[in-house]
Design an enzyme around this catalytic site. Structure first.
Site, PDB file in Angstrom:
ATOM      1  N   LYS A 229      84.579  37.455  22.173  1.00 27.49           N
ATOM      2  CA  LYS A 229      83.855  36.185  22.164  1.00 27.49           C
ATOM      3  C   LYS A 229      82.792  36.139  21.066  1.00 27.49           C
ATOM      4  O   LYS A 229      82.491  35.062  20.530  1.00 27.49           O
ATOM      5  CB  LYS A 229      83.193  35.974  23.526  1.00 27.49           C
ATOM      6  CG  LYS A 229      84.162  35.715  24.675  1.00 27.49           C
ATOM      7  CD  LYS A 229      84.839  34.368  24.567  1.00 27.49           C
ATOM      8  CE  LYS A 229      85.484  33.937  25.885  1.00 27.49           C
ATOM      9  NZ  LYS A 229      86.577  34.811  26.311  1.00 27.49           N
ATOM     10  N   ASP A 306      86.410  28.632  28.942  1.00 28.76           N
ATOM     11  CA  ASP A 306      84.951  28.533  28.803  1.00 28.76           C
ATOM     12  C   ASP A 306      84.540  27.446  27.814  1.00 28.76           C
ATOM     13  O   ASP A 306      83.659  27.638  26.968  1.00 28.76           O
ATOM     14  CB  ASP A 306      84.357  29.882  28.389  1.00 28.76           C
ATOM     15  CG  ASP A 306      84.589  30.961  29.435  1.00 28.76           C
ATOM     16  OD1 ASP A 306      85.041  30.622  30.548  1.00 28.76           O
ATOM     17  OD2 ASP A 306      84.332  32.142  29.140  1.00 28.76           O
ATOM     18  N   ASP A 421      80.160  41.981  31.431  1.00 26.64           N
ATOM     19  CA  ASP A 421      79.323  41.115  30.598  1.00 26.64           C
ATOM     20  C   ASP A 421      78.650  39.996  31.379  1.00 26.64           C
ATOM     21  O   ASP A 421      78.046  39.104  30.787  1.00 26.64           O
ATOM     22  CB  ASP A 421      80.163  40.517  29.457  1.00 26.64           C
ATOM     23  CG  ASP A 421      81.299  39.618  29.952  1.00 26.64           C
ATOM     24  OD1 ASP A 421      81.505  39.530  31.181  1.00 26.64           O
ATOM     25  OD2 ASP A 421      81.987  39.012  29.107  1.00 26.64           O
TER      26      ASP A 421
END
Length: 657
Positions: A229, A306, A421
């Protein structure tokens, strides 16, 4: 699935001795097989579909013959030669099937190549290679002068995996080595097995990724999806080409993956800013994929997770797809994905079907979004699904079948374990085994990829298990594979393996996004401390102390053993703050037991002094920080057996009041 090599035998001979050997856990973890056919085989991971005894073991002779041809996989041959040299062969001669010397009698002779090659088929006998992609058959026999091993693959990957099984069959024989007499017929239950580097926070380094590709080869994982990401060119700057130095690194990674029969899958995630209706955006996306195709990439993914799907990034999308919402978002995404599948994937030779991650990736609720995907998304496109939640407490066959109905195809699981995370993982290494995935899922899924931690070497514990489950889910046992994973990290060293298991128990907590973890913290320590208080409260204080003290010593000593040289250095680096804290917590526990011992003997002054010392050690442990952090947590305290070890120490202190 497998890469078919067409290199010449001359090339094979030139490269056969140039490979660095990777340690085999089974090689040093098992004593000499003196009884021949009566002893059990060494453990093999992943567990083969079928494996058993084939007769007596075959000694590794000082000179070994390897029979190969132009159909022999280069990577498999390289690894085979390296393993033979690491296990007693001073000389390995590679010859063609028609040129086996007459002097071969008495020498270990290993035949490697296609299972249909006549000499391999004869040597395999009744052991047949499964008619299955990536399958193989293996037979080792030490009978008479014909000390032979035959490794036949249904394809190049099958040959490579046959060698990966063989390397785990070496056993000590006095000062030398033997190969256990075994026969195996094996293939993977799931087509896709491996990881997706899809976490937030500091991405892995280039060297760490290269090491991961070798690891995946060892555990017969065939998929790595590049999707960090926090790589700006993967997400925020998706329209921009990678800088030249980054492209060079990615090219090296593709090559290393290919050498380990790992499918490097390049993911680009445009959802935050793409204008689906803009031809310029489509052109930029094609250019990004083309650059990776030119490096040798043949698998691609477009994750759309996301992101917001209740607003558009441009007015053109409103005009083409309507007002923003679930159905409109699905229409726009399908338009993009089908275009990539038809115009890029289908027009580029050798490419695998496109993969995608839907915006609704973690539930079983039917919606207008899923209905549109189900009705209009190209059937060839692989859809990823995370389970019933972002971090699911379990995945069952019923759930997987329901997901298949929702998306109109078998789904490909993006498993958010052991990723650390998110907030509930702050301060944690996730070292519990891969678990709570139901046997039989191979009938309902196209594969599983684990999303690992920012700490790549520590992630190997769970990934080892995930790869084993995807290879043979019906035979998978979480606890035994957990031990094998630790043995792998420890290079087969028994003491280091046990120390890693102690640390793994202290880092066993596996949180979800909710309040209830899906794996508990420190189950072994919990069991032992509960037994301690049962004995203590029953009046057997000496017995309670005698039972718990060795384990408290093991906790205290585990960090030193892990740092002793047997464990992979990368794991030691990844876990350094947790090792520091564990040494202090372990010392605090041992000192507390000494205090309880003194208190029970009536020596209150010594007990008070030792209690203060234990509390000082606890305070030192609480002062340890994960710094610099690779995660987005910031500088935090590494959590070690929290809720169990600290609770026991507090209870012990209260008993001496």
């Amino acid at each position: 699935m497998g890469r078919r090599n067409v290199t010449t035998l001359a090339s094979l001979l030139a490269t056969a001795t140039a490979v660095t050997c990777l340690a085999s856990p089974a090689a040093t973890a098992r004593p000499a097989d003196q009884a021949g056919t009566t002893t059990a085989l060494p453990p093999v991971s992943p567990i083969p579909q079928s494996i058993g005894r084939a007769g007596s073991d075959a000694p590794v002779t000082g000179r070994v013959l390897v029979v190969a041809d132009d159909g022999t996989d280069t990577a498999a041959l390289d690894r085979l030669v390296a393993e033979l040299k690491a296990h007693g062969a001073r000389r390995v001669d590679v010859v063609t099937p028609g040129h086996v010397p007459a002097a071969a009698a008495g020498l270990l002779t290993v035949r490697l190549g296609s299972a249909t090659r006549p000499d391999i088929a004869r040597a395999l006998g009744a052991t047949k290679a499964p008619d299955h992609a990536e399958g193989y058959a293996l037979r080792v026999s030490g009978h008479g002068p014909g000390r032979t091993a035959a490794l036949g693959g249904t394809d190049a990957a099958g040959q490579f995996y046959a060698v990966q099984t063989l390397r785990q069959l070496f056993t000590r024989a006095g000062d030398g080595w033997k190969v256990a007499g075994a026969q195996a017929a094996d293939f993977p239950s799931m087509p896709l097995r491996g990881t997706i580097e899809g976490f937030y926070g500091t991405p892995w380094t280039h060297d760490e990724r290269l090491d991961q590709m070798d690891f995946y080869g060892d555990v017969k994982a065939n998929t790595y999806i590049y999707a960090p990401k926090d790589d700006p060119y993967h997400r925020g700057k998706w329209r921009e080409p990678y800088p030249a130095d980054k492209l060079t690194e990615l090219g090296e990674l593709v090559q290393r993956a290919t050498a380990n029969h790992v499918r490097f899958t390049f993911a680009v995630s445009p959802g935050e800013s793409i204008c689906y209706s803009d031809p310029a955006h489509r052109k930029d996306l094609d250019a990004k994929l083309q650059a990776m195709y030119d490096l040798g990439t043949r698998a691609f993914s477009i994750p759309l997770d996301d992101i917001s799907y209740t607003r558009w990034n441009c007015e053109g999308d409103r005009a083409k797809f309507g007002e923003p919402g679930r159905e409109a978002a699905a229409k726009a995404q399908v338009d993009l994905l089908n275009g990539v599948q038809h115009d890029f994937i289908a027009t580029h030779p050798g490419t695998q079907p496109l993969q995608m991650v839907p915006t609704e990736y973690g539930d079983l609720t039917d919606t207008a979004y899923k209905q549109t995907m189900r009705a209009t998304l190209d059937p060839a496109i692989e859809v990823m699904w995370t389970g019933t939640d972002v971090v699911p407490p379990s995945i069952t066959n019923e759930q997987a079948e329901a997901a298949a109905k929702l998306f109109g195809r078998k789904v490909f699981v993006w498993d958010n374990y052991p990723v650390n995370d998110f907030g509930n993982t702050s301060g944690r290494l996730l070292l519990a085994p891969y678990d709570k995935r139901e046997a039989g899922l191979s009938a309902h899924l196209t594969g599983i990829v684990a999303n690992p931690m920012n700490q790549p070497y520590a992630s190997k514990v769970a990934v080892f298990g995930a790869a084993g489950f995807a290879w043979n889910d019906t035979a998978y046992d979480a606890r035994s594979e957990w031990r094998r994973a630790m043995s792998y990290l420890a290079g087969g060293d028994r003491a280091a393996t046990e120390a890693l298991l102690v640390l793994g128990d202290l880092e066993h907590m596996a949180p979800t996004f909710g309040a209830t973890p899906w794996q508990p913290q420190a189950p072994e320590l919990t069991r032992r401390t509960a037994a301690f208080w049962t004995s203590w409260d029953a009046g057997d204080k000496a017995g309670a102390l005698a039972e718990l003290r060795p384990y408290a010593d093991a906790v205290r000593n585990a960090p030193e053993v892990i740092r002793g040289g047997a464990v992979q250095p990368g794991f030691v680096t990844d876990s350094a703050p947790w090792l520091d804290a564990t040494a202090l917590w372990g010392s605090a526990a041992v000192t507390m037991l000494d205090a309880l011992d003194a208190w029970s003997a009536g020596d209150k002054d010594t007990a008070a002094r030792l209690l203060a010392s234990s509390q000082a050690l606890q305070n030192q442990a609480r002062a340890v920080r994960v710094d610099p952090p690779r995660n987005s947590w910031g500088s935090v305290r590494p959590k070690v057996g929290d809720g169990v070890l600290d609770t026991f120490l507090a209870q012990a202190a209260s008993r001496m009041q």
